[in-house]
Design a protein around this motif. Structure first.
Motif, PDB file in Angstrom:
ATOM      1  N   PHE A 192     177.705  12.892  16.407  1.00 53.09           N
ATOM      2  CA  PHE A 192     178.673  14.393  17.072  1.00 53.09           C
ATOM      3  C   PHE A 192     179.012  14.214  18.023  1.00 53.09           C
ATOM      4  CE2 PHE A 192     176.807  14.687  12.289  1.00 53.09           C
ATOM      5  CZ  PHE A 192     177.909  14.883  11.857  1.00 53.09           C
ATOM      6  N   ARG A 193     179.835  14.486  19.208  1.00 49.43           N
ATOM      7  CA  ARG A 193     180.414  14.926  19.508  1.00 49.43           C
ATOM      8  C   ARG A 193     180.735  16.894  20.067  1.00 49.43           C
ATOM      9  NH1 ARG A 193     182.008  12.272  24.468  1.00 49.43           N
ATOM     10  NH2 ARG A 193     181.124  10.317  23.799  1.00 49.43           N
ATOM     11  N   PHE A 194     180.038  17.570  20.630  1.00 45.26           N
ATOM     12  CA  PHE A 194     180.370  18.726  21.208  1.00 45.26           C
ATOM     13  C   PHE A 194     181.236  18.939  21.747  1.00 45.26           C
ATOM     14  CE2 PHE A 194     175.708  19.712  18.636  1.00 45.26           C
ATOM     15  CZ  PHE A 194     176.103  19.487  17.621  1.00 45.26           C
ATOM     16  N   PRO A 195     181.816  20.317  21.774  1.00 48.90           N
ATOM     17  CA  PRO A 195     182.595  20.563  23.413  1.00 48.90           C
ATOM     18  C   PRO A 195     182.119  20.976  24.137  1.00 48.90           C
ATOM     19  CG  PRO A 195     182.999  21.890  21.168  1.00 48.90           C
ATOM     20  CD  PRO A 195     182.196  21.094  20.478  1.00 48.90           C
ATOM     21  N   SER A 196     182.000  21.326  25.636  1.00 50.65           N
ATOM     22  CA  SER A 196     181.663  21.423  26.547  1.00 50.65           C
ATOM     23  C   SER A 196     181.161  23.044  26.620  1.00 50.65           C
ATOM     24  CB  SER A 196     182.672  21.093  28.248  1.00 50.65           C
ATOM     25  OG  SER A 196     181.962  22.008  28.782  1.00 50.65           O
ATOM     26  N   ASN A 197     180.168  23.513  27.263  1.00 48.91           N
ATOM     27  CA  ASN A 197     179.976  25.315  26.752  1.00 48.91           C
ATOM     28  C   ASN A 197     180.249  25.974  28.215  1.00 48.91           C
ATOM     29  OD1 ASN A 197     179.426  27.586  25.362  1.00 48.91           O
ATOM     30  ND2 ASN A 197     176.967  26.983  25.476  1.00 48.91           N
ATOM     31  N   PHE A 198     180.020  24.712  29.455  1.00 54.36           N
ATOM     32  CA  PHE A 198     179.653  25.548  30.990  1.00 54.36           C
ATOM     33  C   PHE A 198     180.398  24.407  31.442  1.00 54.36           C
ATOM     34  CE2 PHE A 198     176.072  26.961  28.793  1.00 54.36           C
ATOM     35  CZ  PHE A 198     175.582  28.135  29.663  1.00 54.36           C
ATOM     36  N   GLU A 199     181.444  25.029  32.317  1.00 52.21           N
ATOM     37  CA  GLU A 199     182.226  24.588  33.669  1.00 52.21           C
ATOM     38  C   GLU A 199     182.194  24.636  34.771  1.00 52.21           C
ATOM     39  OE1 GLU A 199     183.941  21.767  32.841  1.00 52.21           O
ATOM     40  OE2 GLU A 199     184.322  21.139  30.795  1.00 52.21           O
ATOM     41  N   ARG A 200     180.694  25.133  35.447  1.00 51.41           N
ATOM     42  CA  ARG A 200     180.653  25.311  36.831  1.00 51.41           C
ATOM     43  C   ARG A 200     181.130  26.847  36.399  1.00 51.41           C
ATOM     44  NH1 ARG A 200     181.374  20.926  40.255  1.00 51.41           N
ATOM     45  NH2 ARG A 200     180.110  19.255  39.059  1.00 51.41           N
ATOM     46  N   PHE A 211     170.483  27.293  30.584  1.00 48.09           N
ATOM     47  CA  PHE A 211     171.576  27.602  29.322  1.00 48.09           C
ATOM     48  C   PHE A 211     172.209  25.747  29.347  1.00 48.09           C
ATOM     49  CE2 PHE A 211     174.185  30.216  26.738  1.00 48.09           C
ATOM     50  CZ  PHE A 211     173.783  29.427  25.224  1.00 48.09           C
ATOM     51  N   SER A 212     172.664  25.621  30.548  1.00 50.49           N
ATOM     52  CA  SER A 212     173.813  24.361  31.135  1.00 50.49           C
ATOM     53  C   SER A 212     172.630  23.306  30.395  1.00 50.49           C
ATOM     54  CB  SER A 212     173.926  24.458  31.422  1.00 50.49           C
ATOM     55  OG  SER A 212     173.762  24.024  33.257  1.00 50.49           O
ATOM     56  N   GLY A 213     171.374  22.949  30.344  1.00 51.40           N
ATOM     57  CA  GLY A 213     170.875  21.616  30.492  1.00 51.40           C
ATOM     58  C   GLY A 213     170.580  22.031  29.489  1.00 51.40           C
ATOM     59  N   TYR A 214     170.109  22.985  28.675  1.00 56.13           N
ATOM     60  CA  TYR A 214     169.905  22.796  27.063  1.00 56.13           C
ATOM     61  C   TYR A 214     170.654  22.310  25.943  1.00 56.13           C
ATOM     62  CZ  TYR A 214     169.809  24.426  21.809  1.00 56.13           C
ATOM     63  OH  TYR A 214     169.508  23.834  20.610  1.00 56.13           O
ATOM     64  N   THR A 215     172.455  22.922  26.570  1.00 51.28           N
ATOM     65  CA  THR A 215     173.777  22.528  25.780  1.00 51.28           C
ATOM     66  C   THR A 215     173.676  20.894  26.485  1.00 51.28           C
ATOM     67  OG1 THR A 215     174.704  24.722  26.725  1.00 51.28           O
ATOM     68  CG2 THR A 215     175.846  22.767  26.207  1.00 51.28           C
ATOM     69  N   ASP A 216     174.000  21.018  27.294  1.00 49.42           N
ATOM     70  CA  ASP A 216     173.549  19.233  28.176  1.00 49.42           C
ATOM     71  C   ASP A 216     172.893  18.013  26.808  1.00 49.42           C
ATOM     72  OD1 ASP A 216     175.801  19.548  29.927  1.00 49.42           O
ATOM     73  OD2 ASP A 216     174.177  19.581  31.434  1.00 49.42           O
ATOM     74  N   ILE A 217     171.364  18.549  27.179  1.00 49.44           N
ATOM     75  CA  ILE A 217     170.490  18.061  25.707  1.00 49.44           C
ATOM     76  C   ILE A 217     171.242  18.274  24.798  1.00 49.44           C
ATOM     77  CG2 ILE A 217     167.900  17.783  25.324  1.00 49.44           C
ATOM     78  CD1 ILE A 217     167.458  19.051  27.920  1.00 49.44           C
ATOM     79  N   ALA A 218     171.044  19.410  23.766  1.00 51.16           N
ATOM     80  CA  ALA A 218     172.231  18.925  22.511  1.00 51.16           C
ATOM     81  C   ALA A 218     173.127  18.165  22.645  1.00 51.16           C
ATOM     82  CB  ALA A 218     172.523  20.634  22.208  1.00 51.16           C
ATOM     83  N   ARG A 219     174.124  18.397  23.216  1.00 46.62           N
ATOM     84  CA  ARG A 219     175.373  17.428  23.468  1.00 46.62           C
ATOM     85  C   ARG A 219     175.162  15.967  23.027  1.00 46.62           C
ATOM     86  NH1 ARG A 219     179.954  18.859  27.362  1.00 46.62           N
ATOM     87  NH2 ARG A 219     181.168  17.675  26.276  1.00 46.62           N
ATOM     88  N   TRP A 237     181.631  30.118  31.221  1.00 45.51           N
ATOM     89  CA  TRP A 237     180.425  30.933  31.477  1.00 45.51           C
ATOM     90  C   TRP A 237     180.407  30.742  29.469  1.00 45.51           C
ATOM     91  CZ3 TRP A 237     175.361  30.877  33.406  1.00 45.51           C
ATOM     92  CH2 TRP A 237     174.546  31.657  33.060  1.00 45.51           C
ATOM     93  N   HIS A 238     179.269  29.827  29.303  1.00 50.16           N
ATOM     94  CA  HIS A 238     179.109  30.478  27.661  1.00 50.16           C
ATOM     95  C   HIS A 238     180.176  30.293  26.912  1.00 50.16           C
ATOM     96  CE1 HIS A 238     176.775  30.320  23.662  1.00 50.16           C
ATOM     97  NE2 HIS A 238     175.823  31.744  24.443  1.00 50.16           N
ATOM     98  N   ILE A 239     180.942  29.230  26.863  1.00 49.52           N
ATOM     99  CA  ILE A 239     182.096  29.007  26.611  1.00 49.52           C
ATOM    100  C   ILE A 239     182.443  29.402  25.107  1.00 49.52           C
ATOM    101  CG2 ILE A 239     184.187  27.800  25.948  1.00 49.52           C
ATOM    102  CD1 ILE A 239     183.521  25.982  28.462  1.00 49.52           C
ATOM    103  N   SER A 240     181.551  28.795  23.854  1.00 49.19           N
ATOM    104  CA  SER A 240     182.155  29.375  22.614  1.00 49.19           C
ATOM    105  C   SER A 240     181.224  30.265  22.474  1.00 49.19           C
ATOM    106  CB  SER A 240     180.404  27.610  22.458  1.00 49.19           C
ATOM    107  OG  SER A 240     179.758  28.381  22.428  1.00 49.19           O
ATOM    108  N   LEU A 241     180.595  31.132  23.091  1.00 49.51           N
ATOM    109  CA  LEU A 241     180.779  32.515  22.849  1.00 49.51           C
ATOM    110  C   LEU A 241     181.430  33.342  23.057  1.00 49.51           C
ATOM    111  CD1 LEU A 241     179.129  35.087  21.681  1.00 49.51           C
ATOM    112  CD2 LEU A 241     178.037  35.063  24.093  1.00 49.51           C
ATOM    113  N   SER A 242     182.487  32.915  23.937  1.00 50.29           N
ATOM    114  CA  SER A 242     183.375  33.568  24.461  1.00 50.29           C
ATOM    115  C   SER A 242     184.477  33.433  23.956  1.00 50.29           C
ATOM    116  CB  SER A 242     184.114  33.614  26.580  1.00 50.29           C
ATOM    117  OG  SER A 242     182.818  32.760  27.185  1.00 50.29           O
ATOM    118  N   ASN A 243     184.334  31.979  23.123  1.00 55.53           N
ATOM    119  CA  ASN A 243     185.900  31.581  22.316  1.00 55.53           C
ATOM    120  C   ASN A 243     185.549  32.448  21.075  1.00 55.53           C
ATOM    121  OD1 ASN A 243     187.395  30.523  24.375  1.00 55.53           O
ATOM    122  ND2 ASN A 243     186.400  28.362  23.894  1.00 55.53           N
ATOM    123  N   TRP A 244     184.556  32.792  20.688  1.00 56.18           N
ATOM    124  CA  TRP A 244     183.899  33.219  19.354  1.00 56.18           C
ATOM    125  C   TRP A 244     184.436  34.927  19.039  1.00 56.18           C
ATOM    126  CZ3 TRP A 244     181.660  36.778  16.664  1.00 56.18           C
ATOM    127  CH2 TRP A 244     181.151  37.593  15.528  1.00 56.18           C
TER     128      TRP A 244
END
Length: 468
Positions: free
Chosen positions: A255-263, A239-247, A277-284
């Motif tokens: 476009f710049r996307f915010p980080s979604n994983f921070e170790r 999932f963090s690999g997908y997020t990195d590729i998406a960013r 973990w999955h910061i965008s979902l946690s914040n949502w």
């Protein structure tokens, strides 16, 4: 069309080249068209649902923005209900119909409709809800350009598996778009390469080990700890690999996307884990569910109830299975215990400064173990498998090293060594953002060699979050 497929990179290269020949307004139209082409590779019929969802939320946002105060609440309620109804029908109708049939003892699946699950529906419906709620709260004005709004909902780098992009982060970037800088290009390529390494080298290797255990936990071919840790590594790197590729892809499109994983596996407690973990979902979940339920502003008992509701629904968001809800309830329970501990025992304990590093190591280890064990119902296919695995966890056989090849230990060791070497990401950030251009070729060459030598190209394993 998967991010780790040759076809995707041909598609992406064509889009980038096309954008170079057009002005900003035309570029947005091209990206929207490309996004629908990208989405149609799963099933062209799903584009109708994506278009209808986009159109409905676009006009509902304008209606909310223009309405008198007396009608705004009714309109935003309508928007939330509509989005949840779409999500509920396509993702959960068959699940609840089958569950009711089982509860009533009915044979077969008399009420099931065999509905096709639209890829990424959980993500674009949540973005539609966030947009309408933000317009209602007057955090953002309603978007008046259908192209801009379609770009927000359908933007292909994050369309099928997130991260969940917030309106206030996306729309200002549309208005501020200018040409790419060398920094943007370097950052984008570094993110893409990092994501591919995570997915193709790490996630796909651990996936084979995890499947070998979870598909038949009684066989003994893979030890319980080996299999469970393998899945913990797989889902993080996947999932963090997908997020990195998406960013990275988004950066190359401006476009710049915010980080979604921070170790996240370095978290010192379960609350810290959910901040990483999955910061965008946690914040949502925090902003659109937990706070509207009352958040921390209500009585102590109600706070714990709110935590359990949010985490249970967050678990069910991941998929139409009671196992996902069990996973969410497990995390809700851990969050409640952490809260009780922090407000009672922890306040009365004074740890000497010399012992604080040790307490951090112990709490981080305990958090990691609890999170890893909680992944069992998330990965297991049913309650029976979950029960079998959890029974194995409390036996002496749990530490069996069956199924752990030398490559397994090497990849675990590399992961741990990198985290120890670069705990605060200073080295990684320097490499990605500030490394001199003369040296950029060194990590890129190293990454390409690692992909070639260690990449799991013989198996095709989709990104885990594509099915959510």
């Amino acid at each position: 069309m998967l991010f780790n497929s040759f076809e995707y990179w041909i598609f992406f290269a064509v889009v980038v080249v096309l954008l170079a020949f057009f002005k900003p307004n035309a570029r947005r139209i091209i990206v929207v068209g490309a996004s629908y082409i990208f989405y149609s590779f799963w099933d062209p019929r799903l584009c109708i649902l994506l278009f209808a969802s986009t159109l409905a939320n676009f006009y509902l946002g304008i209606a909310i923005d223009d309405a008198a105060e007396s009608r705004r609440k009714a309109l935003v309620t309508c928007a939330i209900v509509l989005n949840l109804a779409v999500l509920g029908f396509f993702k959960y109708f068959d699940f609840f119909a089958d569950s009711l049939s089982t509860l009533l003892g009915l044979q077969g699946h008399p009420w099931a409709l065999s509905i096709v699950l639209p890829v990424g529906i959980s993500f674009f419906t949540f973005e539609g809800i966030a947009y309408c709620c933000d317009v209602y709260r007057k955090d953002v004005p309603a978007v008046r350009s259908p192209v801009d709004f379609a770009l927000f909902i359908s933007f292909f780098p994050h369309l099928v598996a997130g991260p969940i992009i917030r309106p206030e982060n996306f729309f200002p970037q549309i208005r501020q778009q200018s040409g790419l800088t060398l920094v943007d290009v370097k950052w984008g390529f570094c993110q893409i390469l990092k994501g591919l390494l995570k997915k193709v080298v790490f996630a796909d290797f651990f996936a084979v080990v995890a499947d070998g255990y979870f598909n038949d936990p009684r066989s003994g071919a893979v030890g319980p700890a080996v299999g469970i840790v393998a899945f913990a590594m797989q889902i993080y790197f996947d999932f963090s690999g997908y997020t990195d590729i998406a960013r990275g892809c988004a950066a190359l499109l401006g476009f710049r996307f915010p980080s979604n994983f921070e170790r996240p596996y370095l978290a010192a407690n379960i609350a810290d884990f959910w901040r990483r973990w999955h910061i965008s979902l946690s914040n949502w979940l925090r902003d659109y569910l937990y706070i509207p339920l009352g958040g921390n502003r209500v009585g102590p008992l109600r706070v714990y109830v709110n935590l359990m509701i949010v985490m249970a629904l967050g678990g069910l968001w991941h998929g139409a299975s009671w196992n996902f809800m069990v996973w969410g309830v497990a995390h809700g329970t851990m969050l409640c215990i952490h809260r009780v501990w922090g407000r009672t025992v922890a306040r009365r304990i004074s740890v000497p400064s010399l012992l604080r590093p040790l307490t951090i190591v112990l709490s981080t280890t305990l958090t990691f173990l609890m999170v890893v064990i909680a992944w069992v119902p998330f990965r297991a296919t049913d309650f029976a498998t979950t029960s079998t695995i959890l029974q194995q966890v409390v036996t002496k056989n749990v530490l069996s090293t069956a199924g752990a090849s030398s490559e397994y230990w090497w990849l675990l060791g590399i992961s741990a060594a990198w985290c120890a070497l670069d705990t605060h990401r200073r080295l990684q950030n320097w490499m990605v953002e500030r490394m001199p251009y003369a040296l950029v070729g060194v990590p890129i060459a190293f990454g390409l060699v690692a992909l070639q030598l260690l990449g799991q190209f013989g198996v095709e394993i989709p990104f885990i979050y594509f099915k959510f």
